[in-house]
Design an enzyme around this catalytic site. Structure first.
Site, PDB file in Angstrom:
ATOM      1  N   ARG A 163       4.661   2.402  -2.226  1.00 31.07           N
ATOM      2  CA  ARG A 163       3.841   1.436  -2.097  1.00 31.07           C
ATOM      3  C   ARG A 163       4.448  -0.095  -1.679  1.00 31.07           C
ATOM      4  O   ARG A 163       4.237  -1.166  -1.981  1.00 31.07           O
ATOM      5  CB  ARG A 163       3.122   0.830  -3.364  1.00 31.07           C
ATOM      6  CG  ARG A 163       2.479   2.234  -4.138  1.00 31.07           C
ATOM      7  CD  ARG A 163       1.159   2.716  -3.373  1.00 31.07           C
ATOM      8  NE  ARG A 163       0.707   3.853  -4.004  1.00 31.07           N
ATOM      9  CZ  ARG A 163       0.961   4.861  -3.472  1.00 31.07           C
ATOM     10  NH1 ARG A 163       1.852   5.230  -2.572  1.00 31.07           N
ATOM     11  NH2 ARG A 163       0.396   5.971  -3.985  1.00 31.07           N
ATOM     12  N   SER A 212      -5.281   0.633  -8.620  1.00 24.99           N
ATOM     13  CA  SER A 212      -4.168   0.499  -9.723  1.00 24.99           C
ATOM     14  C   SER A 212      -3.569  -0.591  -9.830  1.00 24.99           C
ATOM     15  O   SER A 212      -2.970  -1.247  -8.567  1.00 24.99           O
ATOM     16  CB  SER A 212      -3.030   1.648  -9.610  1.00 24.99           C
ATOM     17  OG  SER A 212      -3.535   2.934  -9.517  1.00 24.99           O
ATOM     18  N   GLU A 283       1.086  -3.596  -8.475  1.00 23.94           N
ATOM     19  CA  GLU A 283       0.711  -3.086  -7.172  1.00 23.94           C
ATOM     20  C   GLU A 283      -0.222  -3.976  -6.577  1.00 23.94           C
ATOM     21  O   GLU A 283      -0.006  -4.041  -5.320  1.00 23.94           O
ATOM     22  CB  GLU A 283       0.164  -1.537  -7.365  1.00 23.94           C
ATOM     23  CG  GLU A 283      -0.107  -0.959  -5.865  1.00 23.94           C
ATOM     24  CD  GLU A 283      -0.807   0.491  -6.083  1.00 23.94           C
ATOM     25  OE1 GLU A 283       0.020   1.242  -7.105  1.00 23.94           O
ATOM     26  OE2 GLU A 283      -1.364   1.160  -5.431  1.00 23.94           O
TER      27      GLU A 283
HETATM   28  C1  LIG Z   1     -11.264   2.529  -5.979  1.00 25.52           C
HETATM   29  C2  LIG Z   1      -9.805   2.180  -5.364  1.00 25.52           C
HETATM   30  C3  LIG Z   1      -9.102   3.268  -5.260  1.00 25.52           C
HETATM   31  C4  LIG Z   1      -7.914   3.011  -4.719  1.00 25.52           C
HETATM   32  N1  LIG Z   1      -6.743   4.250  -4.527  1.00 25.52           N
HETATM   33  C5  LIG Z   1      -5.769   4.132  -4.137  1.00 25.52           C
HETATM   34  C6  LIG Z   1      -4.745   5.185  -3.934  1.00 25.52           C
HETATM   35  O1  LIG Z   1      -5.188   6.321  -4.263  1.00 25.52           O
HETATM   36  N2  LIG Z   1      -3.359   5.083  -3.238  1.00 25.52           N
HETATM   37  C7  LIG Z   1      -3.188   3.724  -2.726  1.00 25.52           C
HETATM   38  O2  LIG Z   1      -2.175   3.654  -2.197  1.00 25.52           O
HETATM   39  N3  LIG Z   1      -4.090   2.652  -2.982  1.00 25.52           N
HETATM   40  C8  LIG Z   1      -5.188   2.716  -3.487  1.00 25.52           C
HETATM   41  N4  LIG Z   1      -6.104   1.726  -3.689  1.00 25.52           N
HETATM   42  C9  LIG Z   1      -5.629   0.508  -3.122  1.00 25.52           C
HETATM   43  C10 LIG Z   1      -5.823  -0.065  -1.994  1.00 25.52           C
HETATM   44  O3  LIG Z   1      -7.115   0.716  -1.213  1.00 25.52           O
HETATM   45  C11 LIG Z   1      -4.832   0.380  -0.923  1.00 25.52           C
HETATM   46  O4  LIG Z   1      -3.631  -0.523  -0.997  1.00 25.52           O
HETATM   47  C12 LIG Z   1      -5.031   0.018   0.528  1.00 25.52           C
HETATM   48  O5  LIG Z   1      -4.019   0.449   1.541  1.00 25.52           O
HETATM   49  C13 LIG Z   1      -5.161  -1.770   0.867  1.00 25.52           C
HETATM   50  O6  LIG Z   1      -5.919  -1.783   2.312  1.00 25.52           O
HETATM   51  P1  LIG Z   1      -6.567  -2.941   2.693  1.00 25.52           P
HETATM   52  O7  LIG Z   1      -6.769  -3.052   3.953  1.00 25.52           O
HETATM   53  O8  LIG Z   1      -7.701  -3.165   1.555  1.00 25.52           O
HETATM   54  O9  LIG Z   1      -5.428  -4.105   2.117  1.00 25.52           O
HETATM   55  P2  LIG Z   1      -5.780  -5.596   1.710  1.00 25.52           P
HETATM   56  O10 LIG Z   1      -6.068  -5.491   0.225  1.00 25.52           O
HETATM   57  O11 LIG Z   1      -6.631  -6.416   2.472  1.00 25.52           O
HETATM   58  O12 LIG Z   1      -4.268  -6.083   1.870  1.00 25.52           O
HETATM   59  C14 LIG Z   1      -3.001  -5.545   1.054  1.00 25.52           C
HETATM   60  C15 LIG Z   1      -1.834  -6.218   1.471  1.00 25.52           C
HETATM   61  O13 LIG Z   1      -1.603  -5.798   2.553  1.00 25.52           O
HETATM   62  C16 LIG Z   1      -1.515  -7.122   3.503  1.00 25.52           C
HETATM   63  N5  LIG Z   1      -2.178  -6.634   4.890  1.00 25.52           N
HETATM   64  C17 LIG Z   1      -3.631  -6.035   4.901  1.00 25.52           C
HETATM   65  N6  LIG Z   1      -3.770  -5.824   6.299  1.00 25.52           N
HETATM   66  C18 LIG Z   1      -2.739  -6.236   6.981  1.00 25.52           C
HETATM   67  C19 LIG Z   1      -2.466  -6.341   8.302  1.00 25.52           C
HETATM   68  N7  LIG Z   1      -3.302  -5.828   9.279  1.00 25.52           N
HETATM   69  N8  LIG Z   1      -1.095  -6.811   8.800  1.00 25.52           N
HETATM   70  C20 LIG Z   1      -0.669  -6.930   7.726  1.00 25.52           C
HETATM   71  N9  LIG Z   1      -0.554  -7.200   6.534  1.00 25.52           N
HETATM   72  C21 LIG Z   1      -1.911  -6.819   6.060  1.00 25.52           C
HETATM   73  C22 LIG Z   1      -2.364  -7.981   2.811  1.00 25.52           C
HETATM   74  O14 LIG Z   1      -1.940  -9.374   3.270  1.00 25.52           O
HETATM   75  C23 LIG Z   1      -1.993  -7.767   1.583  1.00 25.52           C
HETATM   76  O15 LIG Z   1      -0.589  -8.296   1.248  1.00 25.52           O
HETATM   77  C24 LIG Z   1      -7.211   1.995  -4.144  1.00 25.52           C
HETATM   78  C25 LIG Z   1      -8.175   0.769  -4.366  1.00 25.52           C
HETATM   79  C26 LIG Z   1      -9.468   0.910  -4.878  1.00 25.52           C
HETATM   80  C27 LIG Z   1     -10.286  -0.084  -4.925  1.00 25.52           C
END
Ligand SMILES: Cc1cc2nc3c(=O)[nH]c(=O)nc-3n(C[C@H](O)[C@H](O)[C@H](O)COP(=O)(O)OP(=O)(O)OC[C@H]3O[C@@H](n4cnc5c(N)ncnc54)[C@H](O)[C@@H]3O)c2cc1C
Length: 306
Positions: A163, A212, A283
């Site tokens: 992560r 998580s 996380e």
């Molecule tokens: C129901 C649920 C289930 C989940 N299951 C999992 C799982 O099984 N495994 C897992 O790993 N995660 C899981 N997650 C967490 C999440 O979905 C992941 O971490 C996902 O990759 C986050 O992507 P996001 O675009 O929503 O990131 P965001 O929440 O928008 O951002 C997360 C971080 O990344 C940075 N970021 C986002 N986009 C960019 C970009 N384009 N360039 C630079 N930095 C950026 C942001 O600044 C922030 O620091 C889950 C979440 C939920 C709600």
């Protein structure tokens, strides 16, 4: 410049549905537009915050000052050869999985039930079911906020771990990536996708949440099971509640604030430390203008790292 100017709230942009007002939101759809937006913002001197789908993020109660650049509309899809695809950072992970499945390519099955965007998954090295983003990443296209140039980062340079990646959203914006897949039988891909969906149906809550909240200290010490053993599924703070389906998830029961979520995280973290001697790190990410109370809680939550 593609700016949203009506009243914007953090709660519209994160899956916890919490967070105060956002001063300015940029949602570019084209790569060139994204670079222009970022160049313009640098000239303006406004602080910059980067978001994808907001599915791993708690936005502060006081919202976000300056510019919030949201990459979720960067959705280009360019097949390169039989096993490589160039994809926009804004593509939802379920879509990445489907695009690969249509071509009988394996590697992204785990993405089917993970909310969020490809850019967020690269920044976080998202993973599940024994697969992760690192294993399919060939090259990431990164806008460097210092040099204002787009750079090509190899998996090695991204320095992935659990992560984590070398992406620091204060300095780097993921615009897209070249992903590499393995050719595979359609039946096997479909089975793995179905297994992932079925698992989530049973284990993941339907209420707004951010996945998580803590990283597992090791694979044999999953925070969800340990917190469950401590009775955490009955814990709440204000409108934030530990999920009845997964004790490492916090859900917003309707009126939760960012502070409620952080307070509950602190209770969970302290319990893991007191009862198991475990030092766990969040996380979830916390962004925006923290209140004095939020800043103090976040400082404590991240004292073992982040
Ligand atoms: C129901 C649920 C289930 C989940 N299951 C999992 C799982 O099984 N495994 C897992 O790993 N995660 C899981 N997650 C967490 C999440 O979905 C992941 O971490 C996902 O990759 C986050 O992507 P996001 O675009 O929503 O990131 P965001 O929440 O928008 O951002 C997360 C971080 O990344 C940075 N970021 C986002 N986009 C960019 C970009 N384009 N360039 C630079 N930095 C950026 C942001 O600044 C922030 O620091 C889950 C979440 C939920 C709600």
């Amino acid at each position: 410049m593609s700016a949203d100017t009506q009243m914007l709230l953090g709660s519209q942009y994160c899956s916890y549905r919490v967070g105060g007002p956002l001063d300015l939101v940029l949602l570019p759809t084209l790569l060139e537009e994204a670079c222009d937006n970022l160049d313009f913002n640098k000239k303006s001197g406004l602080p910059l915050t980067i978001l994808g789908g907001g599915s791993n993020t708690i936005i502060a109660s006081q919202g976000i000052r300056g510019t919030t650049f949201i990459a979720k509309r960067l959705m280009f899809i360019e097949p390169v050869d039989e096993t490589h695809l160039k994809l926009g950072a804004g593509l939802p992970l379920a879509k990445v999985c489907k695009i690969a499945q249509e071509r009988n390519l394996s590697g992204a099955e785990f993405m089917i039930g993970v909310p969020g965007t490809l850019g967020g998954a690269i920044a976080m090295n998202a993973g599940a079911m024994g697969q992760d983003t690192a294993s399919i990443l060939d090259t990431a296209f990164i806008y460097n906020l210092e040099t204002q140039c787009v750079e090509e980062w190899s998996a090695e340079k991204l320095n992935f771990s659990y992560r984590m990646s070398a992406i620091d959203p204060k300095h780097h914006v993921v615009l897209g990536a070249l992903l590499k897949f393995e050719p595979a039988e359609a039946e096997g891909i479909a089975k793995r996708i179905q297994a992932s969906l079925s698992f989530r149906q049973v284990h993941h809550p339907k209420e707004p949440n951010g996945g998580s909240v803590f990283k597992n200290p090791s694979p044999d010490k999953p925070c969800g099971r340990l917190l469950d053993e401590l009775g955490a599924k009955t814990w709440s703070h204000g409108g934030a509640k530990v999920s009845a389906m997964h004790a490492n998830f916090i859900v917003n029961t309707g009126q939760a604030t960012s502070t409620d979520i952080l307070e509950l995280m602190l209770k969970m973290q302290r319990a893991l430390e007191t009862h198991y001697g475990l030092a766990v790190s969040p996380e979830n990410r916390f962004i925006g203008e923290a209140s004095v109370q939020e800043a103090a809680i976040w400082k404590e939550l991240t004292r073992h790292g982040h």
